[in-house]
Design a protein around this motif. Structure first.
Motif, PDB file in Angstrom:
ATOM      1  N   GLU A   2      -6.823 -30.008   2.950  1.00 34.64           N
ATOM      2  CA  GLU A   2      -7.886 -29.172   3.491  1.00 34.64           C
ATOM      3  C   GLU A   2      -8.531 -28.288   2.434  1.00 34.64           C
ATOM      4  N   SER A   5     -11.091 -30.154   0.342  1.00 34.57           N
ATOM      5  CA  SER A   5     -12.297 -30.463   1.112  1.00 34.57           C
ATOM      6  C   SER A   5     -13.184 -29.232   1.247  1.00 34.57           C
ATOM      7  N   LEU A   6     -12.570 -28.084   1.504  1.00 35.33           N
ATOM      8  CA  LEU A   6     -13.341 -26.848   1.644  1.00 35.33           C
ATOM      9  C   LEU A   6     -14.016 -26.460   0.334  1.00 35.33           C
ATOM     10  N   TYR A 159      -6.096 -20.453  -1.795  1.00 38.57           N
ATOM     11  CA  TYR A 159      -5.854 -21.057  -0.482  1.00 38.57           C
ATOM     12  C   TYR A 159      -4.428 -20.723  -0.096  1.00 38.57           C
ATOM     13  N   ASN A 190     -12.993 -19.004   4.897  1.00 38.51           N
ATOM     14  CA  ASN A 190     -12.575 -19.909   5.961  1.00 38.51           C
ATOM     15  C   ASN A 190     -11.183 -19.502   6.419  1.00 38.51           C
ATOM     16  N   THR A 192      -8.246 -20.428   9.703  1.00 33.87           N
ATOM     17  CA  THR A 192      -7.834 -21.054  10.954  1.00 33.87           C
ATOM     18  C   THR A 192      -6.494 -20.459  11.362  1.00 33.87           C
TER      19      THR A 192
END
Length: 361
Positions: A2, A5-6, A159, A190, A192
């Motif tokens: 992930e 991709s971000l 991240y 971002n 989640t």
């Protein structure tokens, strides 16, 4: 993975990756495909490190290092090893983790000596440059970051696993990480979070996604009467910061967002000019790092008392910029108001860079 991709959304290529808490290298294939110049996997558990080393040593620029990173070097700690193949292992006690996942427990431990990430990289990789840090350290994220002050200066992105409330005893929350990384010019881009209250987040350094080289001079018609005036917004979001509505009238154009509402119907932001003012022009600076199109349809409303607003302008999907020299310029030709409100025409998030208000001359 992930994170990789971000990063593509921000045109960031991972030239050097550090993964702290790499376990057995689940991300190895993704990192190899990224073609990063150097990838360092840091894992403290001896048996898992041995497996990790065997997996990555086939790539000459991938390195498995056994180390326990923390805020200080040289501290003796007991590292707890979990029952789920070590995935929940931590230098912290389980705390709320035990309530959320009662089937997972600590089944062994190893005595270790901590080292800061700064010291580790200076010792073993003094010539390498890293621009992505991945953290999977089970509640100790802030501890690792406090020992990575020098490393953060060269990074483009972080991240990390996050939680709404501390998952481990004395662990950190995503707000703690946001507060710590903010002074290093990292922005939460971002996030989640699942129903259990934890997830992942991407922090990107401001200069990484909007280069000052892209900024252009903007001609201004006079004195900005909204500068440092009182501003408010309809809601806050997971991406919000303290006093953030005020950031949109601080006079600093960055190319990113100054405020960020929650996702809702017709979110708004407004400024109180302090007195009835004859307004010639309003300039709206959009964010340019990501999702600029969210603001392409908005309405401008004016009010003399902050209660009754009249719509005086509507924008229906026309693109506009900001720091690139192309803010939206709204001519009002002397309309009198004390409050200026920008409101999305429909539902969604509202996030802008700056709003400037100019009087008639």
């Amino acid at each position: 993975m992930e994170a990789l991709s971000l990063l593509q959304e921000f045109e960031i290529h991972p030239s050097g990756i550090i993964h702290v808490g790499a376990n057995d290298g689940l991300e190895f294939d993704a990192y190899r495909q990224s073609r990063a110049d150097t990838v360092v996997y840091v894992e403290p558990i001896s048996s898992i490190h041995a497996s990790l080393k065997a997996k990555v040593e086939s790539c000459k620029n991938h390195f498995a290092v056994r180390a326990l990173c923390s805020s200080k070097s040289g501290e003796k700690v007991t590292f707890n090893i979990s029952s789920n193949a070590g995935l929940s292992s931590s230098m912290l006690d389980l705390g709320n983790h035990a309530k959320i996942h009662p089937s997972i427990s600590f089944v062994a431990s190893e005595e270790m000596t901590t080292i800061t990430l700064d010291d580790l990289l200076a010792d073993k990789f003094p010539q390498s440059r890293f621009n992505l840090l991945v953290l999977d350290v089970q509640g100790a994220e802030l501890m690792v970051l406090k020992g990575a002050v020098e490393t953060l200066k060269s990074l483009d992105a972080v991240y990390t696993e996050i939680s709404e409330a501390p998952l481990y005893d004395n662990g950190c929350t995503w707000r703690d990480l946001d507060s710590f990384l903010g002074p290093f010019d990292f922005w939460l881009k971002n996030m989640t979070i699942g129903r259990t209250g934890y997830g992942d987040a991407l922090f990107v350094k401001n200069a990484s996604f909007f280069s000052p080289l892209r900024m252009k001079k903007v001609d201004r018609p006079g004195v900005n009467v909204a500068l440092h005036k009182c501003a408010t917004q309809s809601s806050i979001s997971a991406f919000s910061r303290a006093q953030e509505a005020q950031n949109a009238v601080n006079g600093v154009v960055t190319g990113s967002y100054a405020f960020h509402t929650a996702e809702e119907a017709r979110p708004w932001w407004q400024v109180d000019l302090g007195a009835l003012t004859s307004i010639d022009q309003v300039m709206v600076f959009n964010r340019l790092d990501i999702a600029a199109d969210r603001a392409f349809s908005f309405v401008l409303k004016l009010s003399s008392d902050g209660q009754r607003f009249e719509q005086v302008y509507a924008r229906s999907g026309e693109p506009f910029g900001g720091a690139d020299g192309n803010p939206a310029r709204i001519k009002l030709n002397g309309a009198v108001a004390q409050y200026v409100r920008i409101e999305l025409a429909g539902g969604g998030y509202l996030h802008l860079d700056q709003v400037e208000v100019y009087t008639t001359t």
